[in-house]
Design a protein around this motif. Structure first.
Motif, PDB file in Angstrom:
ATOM      1  N   ASN A 291      46.872  -5.176 -20.026  1.00 55.27           N
ATOM      2  CA  ASN A 291      45.741  -6.013 -19.636  1.00 55.27           C
ATOM      3  C   ASN A 291      45.437  -5.763 -18.166  1.00 55.27           C
ATOM      4  O   ASN A 291      45.697  -6.602 -17.307  1.00 55.27           O
ATOM      5  CB  ASN A 291      46.099  -7.485 -19.890  1.00 55.27           C
TER       6      ASN A 291
ATOM      7  N   VAL B 205      43.395  -1.017 -26.922  1.00 54.37           N
ATOM      8  CA  VAL B 205      44.163  -1.361 -28.116  1.00 54.37           C
ATOM      9  C   VAL B 205      45.136  -2.465 -27.721  1.00 54.37           C
ATOM     10  O   VAL B 205      45.925  -2.298 -26.791  1.00 54.37           O
ATOM     11  CB  VAL B 205      44.963  -0.148 -28.658  1.00 54.37           C
ATOM     12  N   ASP B 206      45.047  -3.602 -28.377  1.00 55.90           N
ATOM     13  CA  ASP B 206      45.944  -4.708 -28.028  1.00 55.90           C
ATOM     14  C   ASP B 206      46.035  -5.655 -29.218  1.00 55.90           C
ATOM     15  O   ASP B 206      45.252  -5.575 -30.151  1.00 55.90           O
ATOM     16  CB  ASP B 206      45.439  -5.445 -26.781  1.00 55.90           C
ATOM     17  N   ILE B 207      46.993  -6.561 -29.135  1.00 54.99           N
ATOM     18  CA  ILE B 207      47.152  -7.501 -30.247  1.00 54.99           C
ATOM     19  C   ILE B 207      46.271  -8.737 -30.069  1.00 54.99           C
ATOM     20  O   ILE B 207      46.074  -9.497 -30.994  1.00 54.99           O
ATOM     21  CB  ILE B 207      48.630  -7.942 -30.422  1.00 54.99           C
ATOM     22  N   ARG B 208      45.767  -8.963 -28.845  1.00 56.66           N
ATOM     23  CA  ARG B 208      44.846 -10.081 -28.642  1.00 56.66           C
ATOM     24  C   ARG B 208      43.724  -9.673 -27.697  1.00 56.66           C
ATOM     25  O   ARG B 208      43.854  -8.716 -26.936  1.00 56.66           O
ATOM     26  CB  ARG B 208      45.580 -11.312 -28.106  1.00 56.66           C
ATOM     27  N   GLU B 209      42.609 -10.431 -27.765  1.00 54.57           N
ATOM     28  CA  GLU B 209      41.450 -10.089 -26.963  1.00 54.57           C
ATOM     29  C   GLU B 209      41.640 -10.645 -25.559  1.00 54.57           C
ATOM     30  O   GLU B 209      41.441 -11.824 -25.303  1.00 54.57           O
ATOM     31  CB  GLU B 209      40.176 -10.638 -27.604  1.00 54.57           C
ATOM     32  N   THR B 210      42.058  -9.788 -24.625  1.00 56.12           N
ATOM     33  CA  THR B 210      42.291 -10.198 -23.239  1.00 56.12           C
ATOM     34  C   THR B 210      41.005  -9.977 -22.438  1.00 56.12           C
ATOM     35  O   THR B 210      40.074  -9.346 -22.931  1.00 56.12           O
ATOM     36  CB  THR B 210      43.417  -9.359 -22.622  1.00 56.12           C
TER      37      THR B 210
ATOM     38  N   ALA C 240      39.143  -6.649 -22.495  1.00 51.51           N
ATOM     39  CA  ALA C 240      38.316  -6.209 -23.622  1.00 51.51           C
ATOM     40  C   ALA C 240      36.849  -6.134 -23.226  1.00 51.51           C
ATOM     41  O   ALA C 240      36.100  -5.321 -23.757  1.00 51.51           O
ATOM     42  CB  ALA C 240      38.514  -7.152 -24.808  1.00 51.51           C
TER      43      ALA C 240
ATOM     44  N   PHE D 191      37.044  -2.087 -28.733  1.00 47.38           N
ATOM     45  CA  PHE D 191      38.275  -2.867 -28.674  1.00 47.38           C
ATOM     46  C   PHE D 191      38.898  -2.909 -30.064  1.00 47.38           C
ATOM     47  O   PHE D 191      38.238  -3.271 -31.037  1.00 47.38           O
ATOM     48  CB  PHE D 191      37.989  -4.295 -28.169  1.00 47.38           C
TER      49      PHE D 191
ATOM     50  N   GLN E 271      41.779  -4.566 -32.198  1.00 51.17           N
ATOM     51  CA  GLN E 271      42.810  -5.604 -32.246  1.00 51.17           C
ATOM     52  C   GLN E 271      43.758  -5.299 -33.403  1.00 51.17           C
ATOM     53  O   GLN E 271      43.357  -5.286 -34.560  1.00 51.17           O
ATOM     54  CB  GLN E 271      42.179  -6.979 -32.427  1.00 51.17           C
TER      55      GLN E 271
ATOM     56  N   ARG F 296      47.707  -5.682 -35.445  1.00 54.89           N
ATOM     57  CA  ARG F 296      48.710  -6.711 -35.732  1.00 54.89           C
ATOM     58  C   ARG F 296      49.945  -6.468 -34.873  1.00 54.89           C
ATOM     59  O   ARG F 296      50.333  -5.317 -34.638  1.00 54.89           O
ATOM     60  CB  ARG F 296      49.075  -6.677 -37.226  1.00 54.89           C
TER      61      ARG F 296
END
Lengths: 299, 115
Positions: free
Chosen positions: A7, A40-45, A48, A54, A56, A58
């Motif tokens: 992030n 690429v991430d597990i949550r929208e920071t 994004a 973006f 998202q 698992r």
């Protein structure tokens, strides 16, 4: 450029503007417009917002996703159900592969969301393989998003002095490298080490509890500008000048560019460099652990 | 009090290591950090040159640096497998000294990289 499991908008605020997407280059005269950024991430920071794409995924599915990408770039068949497990449809992966191959120069910046979660160094190894294999199509590199100031310098210095970047065991008088065996968390949790010198870190605040418990059990020595969590469980604490604020020297940026420090203040405390040198000199005055070893440190 | 201005100062808070910061230092404090981000600003303003902590602590009690260094050397020499850990927020010069020390005491040296 692909940011994976990081992030930067909040953790490396000037990364976008000073080093990556906003800068104008010889072949990217229009700066941001000439670049594609994927996150690429597990949550929208907040990062994004800066991304063109973006993705998202698992939690804990990074390795699976990288493996699927490695297959797709080489045109191999992938199991669609297995891909869906990562939280992304196959079409999104194909879109990403197309963007990667269309790039003239691609880079993957991977953060702790990749290297510190399920899979750990296997994830890092996979992302490095992905970047290496992309070079069959276009220029591609991978770079870790380093958190702390001069952790890159630690890698560089250990590499040129011992041949290995971290977790180096010198117990036999020559360097041995084996992450998982000689890495700090493992050594402490297993209770292998019987003394610890901590400098430029505060493991008392960041380590898993069994590791902290072991640090409290053995003689721990801390060098730090502040009395830290680790200092409170240590037998010896020495206050030192703050690196870059009141202590001069050289540090490495995350892309391995060495930079000089220009301290603005004068500290009443000695620098880390001076204290470590004095400990080394004090050790030298004591009987050698290996005959003929003292005074002949290989630098 | 005179204002000490340092141009192109280097920030070591995160791995970006921005080297275009202009610092304004007044006495023991940094009062202005031009071009630094919010993290860098709090980093520079947080670290002062004041004497806020004892020079050294041995078993939690204030001690001199000389005694603390001797005690540290005793512990490291007595250990069969000492560990030198951290190295993130120190200079490369310090890291070289630390590698040399680790070799001399026959220990393990490791950084944040392995976490």
């Amino acid at each position: 450029m692909i940011y994976w499991g990081g992030n930067p908008a909040e953790c490396h605020p000037r990364h976008f503007t000073k080093y990556t997407i906003m800068q104008k280059g010889k072949y990217t005269q229009n700066g941001r417009k000439d670049r594609t950024m994927v996150l690429v991430d597990i949550r929208e920071t907040p990062s994004a917002k800066a991304a063109n794409l973006f993705l998202q995924i698992r939690p804990g599915k990074d390795f699976e996703l990288i493996t699927a990408l490695r297959a797709l770039i080489k045109g191999q068949r992938v199991n669609e159900d297995a891909v869906n497990e990562t939280g992304l449809p196959l079409s999104k992966l194909e879109e990403l592969v197309a963007k990667m191959k269309a790039a003239r120069f691609g880079v993957i910046f991977f953060g702790m969301g990749l290297s510190m979660t399920r899979g750990k160094h296997m994830n890092s190894a996979a992302v490095l393989m992905l970047a290496a294999e992309m070079n069959a199509f276009t220029k591609f590199v991978a770079m870790p998003m380093r958190g702390h100031g001069n952790v890159t310098g630690a890698d560089v210095v250990m590499r040129y002095t011992t041949g290995y970047p971290f977790g180096v065991n010198l117990c036999r008088g020559y360097p041995r490298f084996n992450p998982g065996e000689f890495s700090t968390v493992d050594l402490l949790v297993r209770g292998d080490v019987d003394a610890c010198l901590v400098l430029g870190a505060d493991p008392g605040a960041t380590m898993p509890q069994p590791g902290i418990d072991h640090l409290a059990k053995i003689p721990t020595i801390v060098l730090d500008p502040k009395v830290t969590h680790t200092s409170r469980l240590a037998r010896v604490h020495i206050t030192t000048a703050a690196t870059g604020v009141s202590a001069p020297g050289t540090v490495y940026r995350m892309d391995e560019i060495p930079l000089p420090l220009r301290p603005a203040l004068k500290s009443p405390y000695p620098t880390d460099e001076e204290v470590v040198r004095r400990i080394r000199e004090a050790v030298k005055r004591r009987p050698a652990w290996l005959p003929g070893r003292n005074g002949k440190a290989v630098m | 009090m005179t204002l000490n201005i340092v141009k192109n100062a280097t920030c070591t808070f995160c791995g970006c290591v921005c080297d275009d910061i202009e610092l304004h230092a007044e006495g023991e404090k940094i009062v202005e950090t031009k071009r630094a981000c919010s993290l860098g600003e709090s980093w520079f303003k947080h670290h002062t040159a004041e004497r806020l902590f004892p020079d050294a602590l041995i078993d939690g009690h204030p001690a001199t640096v000389d005694d603390a260094i001797e005690r540290a050397a005793d512990y490291l020499v007595a250990a069969d497998m000492p560990l030198v850990y951290g190295l993130s927020n120190v200079t490369c010069e310090t890291q070289r000294e630390a590698v040399s020390l680790a070799e001399m005491v026959g220990g393990v040296i490791d950084s944040h990289t392995s976490l």
